[in-house]
Enzyme design. Structure first.
Site, PDB file in Angstrom:
ATOM      1  N   TRP A  31       0.820  -1.213   0.000  1.00 21.40           N
ATOM      2  CA  TRP A  31       0.000   0.000   0.000  1.00 21.40           C
ATOM      3  C   TRP A  31       0.852   1.259   0.000  1.00 21.40           C
ATOM      4  O   TRP A  31       0.333   2.351  -0.105  1.00 21.40           O
ATOM      5  CB  TRP A  31      -0.962   0.005   1.190  1.00 21.40           C
ATOM      6  CG  TRP A  31      -0.329  -0.398   2.486  1.00 21.40           C
ATOM      7  CD1 TRP A  31       0.305   0.414   3.365  1.00 21.40           C
ATOM      8  CD2 TRP A  31      -0.269  -1.720   3.042  1.00 21.40           C
ATOM      9  NE1 TRP A  31       0.768  -0.301   4.425  1.00 21.40           N
ATOM     10  CE2 TRP A  31       0.429  -1.623   4.264  1.00 21.40           C
ATOM     11  CE3 TRP A  31      -0.723  -2.975   2.618  1.00 21.40           C
ATOM     12  CZ2 TRP A  31       0.669  -2.740   5.064  1.00 21.40           C
ATOM     13  CZ3 TRP A  31      -0.479  -4.079   3.419  1.00 21.40           C
ATOM     14  CH2 TRP A  31       0.213  -3.954   4.629  1.00 21.40           C
ATOM     15  N   ARG A  32       2.164   1.089   0.118  1.00 23.80           N
ATOM     16  CA  ARG A  32       3.028   2.264  -0.006  1.00 23.80           C
ATOM     17  C   ARG A  32       3.411   2.502  -1.460  1.00 23.80           C
ATOM     18  O   ARG A  32       4.123   3.442  -1.778  1.00 23.80           O
ATOM     19  CB  ARG A  32       4.282   2.092   0.854  1.00 23.80           C
ATOM     20  CG  ARG A  32       3.942   2.183   2.327  1.00 23.80           C
ATOM     21  CD  ARG A  32       5.153   2.142   3.230  1.00 23.80           C
ATOM     22  NE  ARG A  32       4.716   2.331   4.610  1.00 23.80           N
ATOM     23  CZ  ARG A  32       5.441   2.022   5.666  1.00 23.80           C
ATOM     24  NH1 ARG A  32       6.641   1.505   5.515  1.00 23.80           N
ATOM     25  NH2 ARG A  32       4.968   2.214   6.884  1.00 23.80           N
ATOM     26  N   GLU A  44      -5.362   0.574   5.882  1.00 25.31           N
ATOM     27  CA  GLU A  44      -5.406   1.083   7.256  1.00 25.31           C
ATOM     28  C   GLU A  44      -6.423   0.320   8.102  1.00 25.31           C
ATOM     29  O   GLU A  44      -6.202   0.061   9.274  1.00 25.31           O
ATOM     30  CB  GLU A  44      -5.726   2.587   7.274  1.00 25.31           C
ATOM     31  CG  GLU A  44      -4.575   3.456   6.795  1.00 25.31           C
ATOM     32  CD  GLU A  44      -3.328   3.306   7.654  1.00 25.31           C
ATOM     33  OE1 GLU A  44      -3.425   2.939   8.831  1.00 25.31           O
ATOM     34  OE2 GLU A  44      -2.228   3.551   7.115  1.00 25.31           O
ATOM     35  N   GLN A  49      -6.093  -4.113  13.632  1.00 19.26           N
ATOM     36  CA  GLN A  49      -5.879  -5.120  14.690  1.00 19.26           C
ATOM     37  C   GLN A  49      -5.155  -6.345  14.136  1.00 19.26           C
ATOM     38  O   GLN A  49      -5.380  -7.458  14.578  1.00 19.26           O
ATOM     39  CB  GLN A  49      -7.221  -5.559  15.295  1.00 19.26           C
ATOM     40  CG  GLN A  49      -7.709  -4.616  16.369  1.00 19.26           C
ATOM     41  CD  GLN A  49      -9.083  -4.066  16.068  1.00 19.26           C
ATOM     42  OE1 GLN A  49      -9.499  -4.012  14.910  1.00 19.26           O
ATOM     43  NE2 GLN A  49      -9.793  -3.662  17.081  1.00 19.26           N
ATOM     44  N   THR A  50      -4.319  -6.106  13.127  1.00 18.71           N
ATOM     45  CA  THR A  50      -3.682  -7.234  12.445  1.00 18.71           C
ATOM     46  C   THR A  50      -2.198  -6.951  12.260  1.00 18.71           C
ATOM     47  O   THR A  50      -1.812  -5.823  11.964  1.00 18.71           O
ATOM     48  CB  THR A  50      -4.345  -7.408  11.048  1.00 18.71           C
ATOM     49  OG1 THR A  50      -5.739  -7.622  11.244  1.00 18.71           O
ATOM     50  CG2 THR A  50      -3.767  -8.589  10.302  1.00 18.71           C
ATOM     51  N   LEU A  87      -9.359 -13.211   9.451  1.00 21.28           N
ATOM     52  CA  LEU A  87      -8.651 -12.014   9.897  1.00 21.28           C
ATOM     53  C   LEU A  87      -9.155 -11.523  11.263  1.00 21.28           C
ATOM     54  O   LEU A  87      -8.469 -10.776  11.950  1.00 21.28           O
ATOM     55  CB  LEU A  87      -8.848 -10.925   8.831  1.00 21.28           C
ATOM     56  CG  LEU A  87      -7.885  -9.753   8.789  1.00 21.28           C
ATOM     57  CD1 LEU A  87      -6.441 -10.216   8.784  1.00 21.28           C
ATOM     58  CD2 LEU A  87      -8.145  -8.904   7.556  1.00 21.28           C
ATOM     59  N   GLY A  88     -10.358 -11.953  11.640  1.00 19.25           N
ATOM     60  CA  GLY A  88     -10.893 -11.547  12.945  1.00 19.25           C
ATOM     61  C   GLY A  88     -11.468 -10.140  12.928  1.00 19.25           C
ATOM     62  O   GLY A  88     -11.373  -9.424  11.934  1.00 19.25           O
ATOM     63  N   TYR A 127      -7.908   7.518  14.478  1.00 23.14           N
ATOM     64  CA  TYR A 127      -6.651   7.023  13.906  1.00 23.14           C
ATOM     65  C   TYR A 127      -6.755   6.857  12.387  1.00 23.14           C
ATOM     66  O   TYR A 127      -5.926   7.362  11.627  1.00 23.14           O
ATOM     67  CB  TYR A 127      -6.254   5.670  14.554  1.00 23.14           C
ATOM     68  CG  TYR A 127      -5.090   5.075  13.822  1.00 23.14           C
ATOM     69  CD1 TYR A 127      -3.797   5.461  14.143  1.00 23.14           C
ATOM     70  CD2 TYR A 127      -5.286   4.192  12.757  1.00 23.14           C
ATOM     71  CE1 TYR A 127      -2.725   4.984  13.420  1.00 23.14           C
ATOM     72  CE2 TYR A 127      -4.218   3.713  12.030  1.00 23.14           C
ATOM     73  CZ  TYR A 127      -2.937   4.110  12.373  1.00 23.14           C
ATOM     74  OH  TYR A 127      -1.884   3.648  11.642  1.00 23.14           O
ATOM     75  N   ASP A 145      -1.826   5.960  17.974  1.00 25.55           N
ATOM     76  CA  ASP A 145      -2.240   4.598  18.316  1.00 25.55           C
ATOM     77  C   ASP A 145      -1.280   4.053  19.368  1.00 25.55           C
ATOM     78  O   ASP A 145      -0.498   4.816  19.935  1.00 25.55           O
ATOM     79  CB  ASP A 145      -2.280   3.711  17.061  1.00 25.55           C
ATOM     80  CG  ASP A 145      -0.883   3.307  16.635  1.00 25.55           C
ATOM     81  OD1 ASP A 145       0.086   4.003  17.019  1.00 25.55           O
ATOM     82  OD2 ASP A 145      -0.745   2.277  15.947  1.00 25.55           O
ATOM     83  N   CYS A 206      16.976   0.118  22.040  1.00 24.19           N
ATOM     84  CA  CYS A 206      17.492   1.445  22.383  1.00 24.19           C
ATOM     85  C   CYS A 206      18.920   1.637  21.856  1.00 24.19           C
ATOM     86  O   CYS A 206      19.307   2.743  21.482  1.00 24.19           O
ATOM     87  CB  CYS A 206      17.460   1.656  23.893  1.00 24.19           C
ATOM     88  SG  CYS A 206      15.791   1.509  24.571  1.00 24.19           S
ATOM     89  N   CYS A 209      18.773   3.107  18.484  1.00 19.24           N
ATOM     90  CA  CYS A 209      17.748   4.155  18.347  1.00 19.24           C
ATOM     91  C   CYS A 209      18.366   5.524  18.079  1.00 19.24           C
ATOM     92  O   CYS A 209      19.195   6.009  18.862  1.00 19.24           O
ATOM     93  CB  CYS A 209      16.916   4.200  19.626  1.00 19.24           C
ATOM     94  SG  CYS A 209      15.689   5.503  19.603  1.00 19.24           S
TER      95      CYS A 209
HETATM   96  S1  SF4 Z   1      12.658   6.102  21.952  1.00 17.21           S
HETATM   97 FE1  SF4 Z   1      14.530   4.954  21.528  1.00 17.21          FE
HETATM   98  S2  SF4 Z   1      15.758   5.138  23.368  1.00 17.21           S
HETATM   99 FE2  SF4 Z   1      13.660   5.718  23.904  1.00 17.21          FE
HETATM  100  S3  SF4 Z   1      12.733   3.853  24.654  1.00 17.21           S
HETATM  101 FE3  SF4 Z   1      12.255   3.990  22.491  1.00 17.21          FE
HETATM  102  S4  SF4 Z   1      13.886   2.816  21.494  1.00 17.21           S
HETATM  103 FE4  SF4 Z   1      14.597   3.257  23.558  1.00 17.21          FE
END
Ligand code: SF4
Length: 360
Positions: A31-32, A44, A49-50, A87-88, A127, A145, A206, A209
């Site tokens: 869909w992109r 969407e 819920q899938t 699909l529920g 949403y 969401d 993290c 991130c």
């Molecule tokens: S935003 Fe990044 S650093 Fe913060 S909790 Fe989420 S993944 Fe971890």
């Protein structure tokens, strides 16, 4: 207290980093590859819920069978439910169908372009209206969401519970303020991918991130504390006993009524009990006697046990296979519908029954 300057933007470093990350890591999804608002709307609703992996197959199947609004509006509800089968959350399919009919009569067979008109369609919540308005029509509405609640409460260490009006309002305001004026649809898709791939519910990545340095929860070693919820939702346990009857070339189904779960879908004859019971207890119940009225030569075997989780219900299910000798006269209760074994697969059924049918 959140400092306003942390998210008072348009040119926020958070937005910029998120968009850069998305440019490099966005998922290739069917869909992109389209700008067609109808296809974007369908995707969407399927994804509400899938999981994406399951949703892709259904998206192809649904848009192949109903390639545009007009085809969907002209279909019978049972056909739509059949394509949706497995699909529920079937109210999504029923609402798509009703909304398509509404758009054919009230919007010249097109999706309306404004957030308010989208929101007024059957089954379209905030949403979905924000997602379709931003992705298909480039309108500046931020999606909110579970992904967005999680990411933003962690980033800004929001201690307000997200199941309270104040918590919801706070997250919605931050989400809206992060939205870049130029490309709201792209941003909304970026935050969804980020929630699915990096800032996941458990064990967020993290270490990978790009927002780590701005993340207050990460900075204080508190990631697992967010989002905060006030109430845990109560789960209702239900006990279903289904009977797959084999009587010569016949089997029997019943149609669920228009209230409760699985509206208008078909299922095997059902006895629901208030607690877990074994077959010996079940056999003594009035409901069992009414269904089989002391038929001679009945052979019953246990076929499958399944636990099926719905949003607020856990359905503990036993499927029994009941063989009635062909020469025995069986007068089924009036609400049962006789059908052939081959035709069984033509009826729209809930995912739970679909799982059983896959085993026979
Ligand atoms: S935003 Fe990044 S650093 Fe913060 S909790 Fe989420 S993944 Fe971890």
């Amino acid at each position: 207290m959140i400092q306003k300057e942390l998210f008072d933007l348009g040119s926020s470093p958070i937005t910029t980093l998120l968009m850069q990350w998305y440019g490099e890591h966005k998922r290739e999804l069917p869909w992109r590859e389209t700008c067609d608002p109808y296809h974007i709307w369908i995707s969407e609703v399927i994804l509400q819920q899938t999981r994406i992996a399951q949703g892709i197959g259904y998206y192809h199947r649904f848009t192949k069978r109903f390639p545009d609004l007009q085809t969907l509006a002209a279909a019978r509800e049972e056909e739509v439910l059949k394509v949706w089968q497995g699909l529920g959350y079937y109210s999504r399919a029923r609402n798509l169908h009703q909304a398509a009919r509404e758009m054919v009569t009230r919007h010249n067979g097109h999706l309306p372009e404004t957030y308010a008109e989208l929101l007024a369609l059957k089954g379209v919540g905030q949403y979905t209206a924000a997602a379709v308005a931003s992705i298909a029509f480039h309108q500046p509405y931020a999606v909110v969401d579970g992904n967005v609640y999680r990411i933003l409460t962690r980033l800004f260490a929001i201690e307000q519970a997200i199941d309270t009006p104040a918590g919801k309002r706070m997250v919605a305001e931050i989400a809206q303020s992060l939205l870049p004026a130029g490309n709201p649809g792209e941003y909304n898709q970026a935050i969804m991918d980020f929630g699915a791939l990096i800032c996941t519910p458990s064990q967020p990545r993290c270490g990978d991130c790009v927002l780590r340095e701005s993340c207050l929860a990460y900075g204080t070693g508190n990631v697992a504390s967010f989002p905060v919820k006030e109430r845990k939702s109560k789960i209702r346990n239900r006990y279903f006993h289904y009977f797959h009857i084999l009587h010569g070339n016949h089997t029997y189904l019943q149609k669920r009524d228009a209230s409760g779960i699985w509206k208008n879908l078909y299922e095997f004859p059902l006895i629901e009990t208030g607690e877990a019971v074994d077959f010996l207890q079940l056999e003594k119940s009035d409901a069992f006697r009414q269904l089989f009225s002391a038929l001679p030569g009945l052979h019953i075997s246990h076929a499958l046990t399944l636990r099926h989780q719905l949003t607020h219900q856990l359905i503990h299910t036993c499927f029994y296979r009941v063989t009635i000798p062909e020469d025995t006269l069986f007068n089924p209760p009036a609400h049962l519908l006789a059908t052939s074994h081959e035709a069984l697969h033509d009826y729209p059924v809930a995912r739970l029954t679909h799982k059983y049918l896959e085993t026979i």
